[in-house]
Design a protein around this motif. Structure first.
Motif, PDB file in Angstrom:
ATOM      1  N   ALA A  40      23.594  45.755  -2.168  1.00  0.00           N
ATOM      2  CA  ALA A  40      22.571  46.338  -2.854  1.00  0.00           C
ATOM      3  C   ALA A  40      21.629  47.149  -1.486  1.00  0.00           C
ATOM      4  O   ALA A  40      21.077  48.615  -1.905  1.00  0.00           O
ATOM      5  CB  ALA A  40      21.828  45.656  -4.125  1.00  0.00           C
ATOM      6  N   SER A  41      21.189  46.418  -0.771  1.00  0.00           N
ATOM      7  CA  SER A  41      20.549  46.743  -0.106  1.00  0.00           C
ATOM      8  C   SER A  41      20.987  47.668   0.590  1.00  0.00           C
ATOM      9  O   SER A  41      20.307  49.386   0.931  1.00  0.00           O
ATOM     10  CB  SER A  41      20.308  45.674   0.981  1.00  0.00           C
ATOM     11  OG  SER A  41      19.235  44.603   0.491  1.00  0.00           O
ATOM     12  N   THR A  42      22.676  47.559   1.060  1.00  0.00           N
ATOM     13  CA  THR A  42      23.121  48.719   1.845  1.00  0.00           C
ATOM     14  C   THR A  42      23.055  49.944   1.170  1.00  0.00           C
ATOM     15  O   THR A  42      22.863  51.623   1.846  1.00  0.00           O
ATOM     16  CB  THR A  42      24.419  48.650   1.835  1.00  0.00           C
ATOM     17  OG1 THR A  42      24.759  47.551   2.184  1.00  0.00           O
ATOM     18  CG2 THR A  42      25.115  49.339   2.498  1.00  0.00           C
ATOM     19  N   TRP A  43      23.366  50.391  -0.101  1.00  0.00           N
ATOM     20  CA  TRP A  43      23.259  50.692  -1.392  1.00  0.00           C
ATOM     21  C   TRP A  43      21.758  51.564  -1.019  1.00  0.00           C
ATOM     22  O   TRP A  43      21.884  52.400  -1.473  1.00  0.00           O
ATOM     23  CB  TRP A  43      24.289  50.673  -2.602  1.00  0.00           C
ATOM     24  CG  TRP A  43      25.139  50.814  -2.031  1.00  0.00           C
ATOM     25  CD1 TRP A  43      26.550  49.739  -2.197  1.00  0.00           C
ATOM     26  CD2 TRP A  43      26.355  52.392  -3.285  1.00  0.00           C
ATOM     27  NE1 TRP A  43      27.451  50.401  -2.500  1.00  0.00           N
ATOM     28  CE2 TRP A  43      27.681  51.589  -2.929  1.00  0.00           C
ATOM     29  CE3 TRP A  43      25.805  53.264  -3.509  1.00  0.00           C
ATOM     30  CZ2 TRP A  43      28.355  52.839  -3.242  1.00  0.00           C
ATOM     31  CZ3 TRP A  43      26.687  54.349  -2.979  1.00  0.00           C
ATOM     32  CH2 TRP A  43      28.345  54.201  -3.499  1.00  0.00           C
ATOM     33  N   ALA A  53      26.646  52.116  -7.407  1.00  0.00           N
ATOM     34  CA  ALA A  53      26.933  50.960  -6.481  1.00  0.00           C
ATOM     35  C   ALA A  53      28.068  49.670  -7.474  1.00  0.00           C
ATOM     36  O   ALA A  53      28.305  49.170  -6.924  1.00  0.00           O
ATOM     37  CB  ALA A  53      25.194  50.823  -5.885  1.00  0.00           C
ATOM     38  N   ASN A  54      27.643  49.800  -8.570  1.00  0.00           N
ATOM     39  CA  ASN A  54      28.346  49.007  -9.218  1.00  0.00           C
ATOM     40  C   ASN A  54      29.544  49.227  -9.529  1.00  0.00           C
ATOM     41  O   ASN A  54      29.996  48.092  -9.567  1.00  0.00           O
ATOM     42  CB  ASN A  54      27.603  48.391 -10.726  1.00  0.00           C
ATOM     43  CG  ASN A  54      28.395  47.078 -11.367  1.00  0.00           C
ATOM     44  OD1 ASN A  54      28.056  46.188 -10.883  1.00  0.00           O
ATOM     45  ND2 ASN A  54      28.529  47.600 -12.933  1.00  0.00           N
ATOM     46  N   ILE A  55      29.753  50.234  -9.514  1.00  0.00           N
ATOM     47  CA  ILE A  55      31.588  50.749  -9.863  1.00  0.00           C
ATOM     48  C   ILE A  55      31.849  50.705  -8.524  1.00  0.00           C
ATOM     49  O   ILE A  55      33.643  49.407  -8.438  1.00  0.00           O
ATOM     50  CB  ILE A  55      31.573  52.064  -9.826  1.00  0.00           C
ATOM     51  CG1 ILE A  55      31.388  52.455 -11.831  1.00  0.00           C
ATOM     52  CG2 ILE A  55      32.862  52.774  -9.685  1.00  0.00           C
ATOM     53  CD1 ILE A  55      30.618  53.839 -11.671  1.00  0.00           C
ATOM     54  N   TRP A  56      31.589  50.195  -7.103  1.00  0.00           N
ATOM     55  CA  TRP A  56      31.967  50.480  -5.942  1.00  0.00           C
ATOM     56  C   TRP A  56      31.848  48.319  -5.754  1.00  0.00           C
ATOM     57  O   TRP A  56      33.143  49.024  -5.050  1.00  0.00           O
ATOM     58  CB  TRP A  56      31.226  50.985  -5.046  1.00  0.00           C
ATOM     59  CG  TRP A  56      31.292  50.661  -3.319  1.00  0.00           C
ATOM     60  CD1 TRP A  56      32.032  50.815  -2.750  1.00  0.00           C
ATOM     61  CD2 TRP A  56      31.150  49.356  -3.106  1.00  0.00           C
ATOM     62  NE1 TRP A  56      32.434  50.919  -1.690  1.00  0.00           N
ATOM     63  CE2 TRP A  56      31.910  50.074  -1.526  1.00  0.00           C
ATOM     64  CE3 TRP A  56      29.568  48.451  -2.130  1.00  0.00           C
ATOM     65  CZ2 TRP A  56      30.870  48.575  -0.259  1.00  0.00           C
ATOM     66  CZ3 TRP A  56      29.424  47.698  -1.943  1.00  0.00           C
ATOM     67  CH2 TRP A  56      30.187  48.293  -0.001  1.00  0.00           C
ATOM     68  N   MET A  65      17.344  47.850  -6.417  1.00  0.00           N
ATOM     69  CA  MET A  65      18.287  49.652  -5.616  1.00  0.00           C
ATOM     70  C   MET A  65      16.994  49.842  -6.304  1.00  0.00           C
ATOM     71  O   MET A  65      15.728  50.900  -6.161  1.00  0.00           O
ATOM     72  CB  MET A  65      18.995  49.624  -6.944  1.00  0.00           C
ATOM     73  CG  MET A  65      20.329  49.330  -5.703  1.00  0.00           C
ATOM     74  SD  MET A  65      21.648  49.785  -6.376  1.00  0.00           S
ATOM     75  CE  MET A  65      21.211  51.874  -5.905  1.00  0.00           C
ATOM     76  N   THR A  66      16.263  49.597  -8.153  1.00  0.00           N
ATOM     77  CA  THR A  66      15.427  49.808  -8.562  1.00  0.00           C
ATOM     78  C   THR A  66      13.980  49.998  -9.593  1.00  0.00           C
ATOM     79  O   THR A  66      13.601  50.158 -10.322  1.00  0.00           O
ATOM     80  CB  THR A  66      15.771  50.964  -9.089  1.00  0.00           C
ATOM     81  OG1 THR A  66      16.351  50.809 -10.404  1.00  0.00           O
ATOM     82  CG2 THR A  66      17.637  52.302  -9.102  1.00  0.00           C
ATOM     83  N   LYS A  67      14.609  48.248  -9.376  1.00  0.00           N
ATOM     84  CA  LYS A  67      13.419  47.393 -10.124  1.00  0.00           C
ATOM     85  C   LYS A  67      13.830  48.054 -11.602  1.00  0.00           C
ATOM     86  O   LYS A  67      12.282  47.759 -12.448  1.00  0.00           O
ATOM     87  CB  LYS A  67      12.044  47.617  -9.479  1.00  0.00           C
ATOM     88  CG  LYS A  67      12.069  46.233  -8.225  1.00  0.00           C
ATOM     89  CD  LYS A  67      11.262  46.399  -7.787  1.00  0.00           C
ATOM     90  CE  LYS A  67      10.629  45.697  -6.166  1.00  0.00           C
ATOM     91  NZ  LYS A  67      11.469  45.836  -5.270  1.00  0.00           N
ATOM     92  N   GLY A  68      14.593  48.646 -11.675  1.00  0.00           N
ATOM     93  CA  GLY A  68      14.509  49.399 -13.605  1.00  0.00           C
ATOM     94  C   GLY A  68      14.182  50.115 -13.390  1.00  0.00           C
ATOM     95  O   GLY A  68      13.586  50.989 -14.867  1.00  0.00           O
ATOM     96  N   GLY A  69      12.861  50.732 -12.342  1.00  0.00           N
ATOM     97  CA  GLY A  69      12.626  52.058 -12.499  1.00  0.00           C
ATOM     98  C   GLY A  69      13.412  53.315 -12.017  1.00  0.00           C
ATOM     99  O   GLY A  69      14.153  53.007 -11.460  1.00  0.00           O
TER     100      GLY A  69
END
Length: 325
Positions: free
Chosen positions: A153-156, A195-198, A267-271
Motif C-alpha cells: 500500500a505504501s509503494t502504491w 492496487a488490490n488487483i495487483w 492509501m486514501t483513508k476512505g476519502g
C-alpha cells in the motif's frame, strides 16, 4: 462292518471358566483402547476449540453485544451500557454514508475479482506452456502476494502521488496531463482497485495454474489432431474443466476482498469525502476515527459486513460439497 465311535472331548469347567475370563479381559482391553482413543482425539481437538472460542467466538459475541447496546466511552470502560436493541442497525441503515459505503464495497469487490481472475487465468495459461524461464517468471509474479500489505500500500501511494509519483511522471513523458489519483473523488476508488488487483493476481495465478496441471494432456493432443485451434481448445477444454477450480478461486477471492481494510486506509483513508469509503473503513471511522467514538454503530456495520461475508462463505461450502464425489 463296525464303525468306531469317536467321542468329542468335553470341556472341563475349569477350561470354560478360563474362556469366560479371557473374554472379559478382551472386553476390558477393548474398552480401554476406545477410551484411550477418545482421550487422544479430545486432546487434539481441545486446543483448536479453545483457539476458536478465544479468537473467533468471543470476539463475535462481543461485537454483537456492542451492536445491541448504546455505548459511550464511559459505559465502554464501566461496562454498564444500556440495551438498545436494533437501534444501532437502524441508525446505520438510515445514515447517508451507508449507501456510498455499500456501493463502493460492491464495486471494489467485484471489479477487483473480475480483473484478478482474468489476469490470473491468462498468466496461468501462458505459464502452462512450460518454456525455459517459466518457473523463474512464475516465482517473480508471487512477490506482490508475499509482501506485507503495508509495504504494498505504501509503494502504491508513492507511485500514485500527484506531485512526485512515478505514474504521473510517466504520463508527463508521453504528453498526458497529471492525474490526482489519491485526492480526486473520481480517481480514488479506481486507485485502490488497481492496487488490490495487483496484489490479488498471484493468488489467482497459483490456484488456476494448479488446476491446469490436472487437465490431461491427451485431451489437447486429440483436439490438435482434429484440427482445433488454441482458442477452440481453451473454449472447449481448458475453461470448462477449470470450472470447479474457478468457482473456488472466485468465492475465496470474494470473501477476502470484502474484508480489505488496510490497503484502502493507508492509501486514501476512505476519502476524499466518501469516494473510496467501504463498509470496513466506515466501521473503523465510526469506532476510532472521531473524537466521540460510536462503538454501537461501528459494531453494527461490522456485523453487516460479517453477514455479507458469511453468505459468500456458505455459498463456498455448498459449491465445495457439490464438487466432492
Amino acid at each position: 462292518m463296525t464303525i468306531a465311535r469317536v467321542d468329542r472331548p468335553r470341556r472341563s469347567p475349569a477350561a470354560s471358566g478360563a474362556t469366560g475370563s479371557d473374554r472379559r479381559s478382551q472386553a476390558r482391553s477393548l474398552r480401554r483402547r476406545r477410551r484411550r482413543s477418545r482421550l487422544t482425539a479430545l486432546a487434539f481437538v481441545t486446543p483448536l476449540v479453545a483457539y476458536l472460542a478465544a479468537f473467533y467466538a468471543y470476539p463475535l459475541y462481543r461485537n454483537l453485544d456492542l451492536s445491541l447496546r448504546h455505548y459511550t466511552v464511559r459505559s465502554f470502560v464501566a461496562g454498564d451500557a444500556p440495551f438498545s436493541g436494533w437501534d444501532n442497525f437502524a441508525q446505520v441503515l438510515h445514515d447517508p454514508a451507508f449507501s456510498p459505503a455499500l456501493r463502493n464495497t460492491m464495486v471494489f469487490t467485484f471489479v477487483s475479482i473480475l480483473f484478478q481472475y482474468a489476469a490470473g487465468l491468462a498468466l496461468a495459461v501462458f505459464f502452462n506452456r512450460h518454456f525455459r524461464l517459466a518457473p523463474t517468471l512464475r516465482a517473480l509474479f508471487l512477490v506482490p502476494w508475499l509482501l506485507p500489505l503495508i509495504v504494498s500500500a505504501s509503494t502504491w501511494s508513492w507511485m500514485l502521488n500527484s506531485e512526485s509519483g512515478v505514474v504521473n511522471h510517466a504520463l508527463h513523458l508521453v504528453g498526458v496531463a497529471p492525474v490526482d489519483w489519491l485526492t480526486s473523488p473520481h480517481w480514488a476508488l479506481t486507485s485502490v482497485i488497481l492496487a488490490n488487483i495487483w496484489i490479488g493476481i498471484p493468488f489467482n495465478l497459483v490456484i488456476l495454474y494448479s488446476g491446469l496441471q490436472n487437465i490431461p494432456a491427451e485431451l489437447y493432443e486429440a483436439s490438435a489432431l482434429d484440427g482445433a485451434s488454441g482458442l477452440q481448445q481453451f473454449r472447449r477444454i481448458t475453461f470448462p474443466l477449470l470450472g470447479p477450480v474457478s468457482a473456488i478461486t472466485l468465492l475465496l477471492g470474494l470473501v477476502y476482498t470484502l474484508k480489505v481494510f488496510d490497503l484502502i486506509w493507508i492509501m486514501t483513508k476512505g476519502g476524499p469525502g466518501d469516494s473510496s469509503s467501504t463498509l470496513a473503513t466506515w466501521s473503523y471511522q465510526l469506532g476510532f476515527g472521531t473524537l466521540l467514538p460510536e462503538f454501537g454503530p461501528a459494531a453494527a456495520v461490522g456485523n453487516i459486513l460479517i453477514l455479507i461475508a458469511l453468505v459468500f462463505g456458505l455459498l463456498y461450502i455448498r459449491v465445495q460439497r457439490r464438487q466432492t464425489p
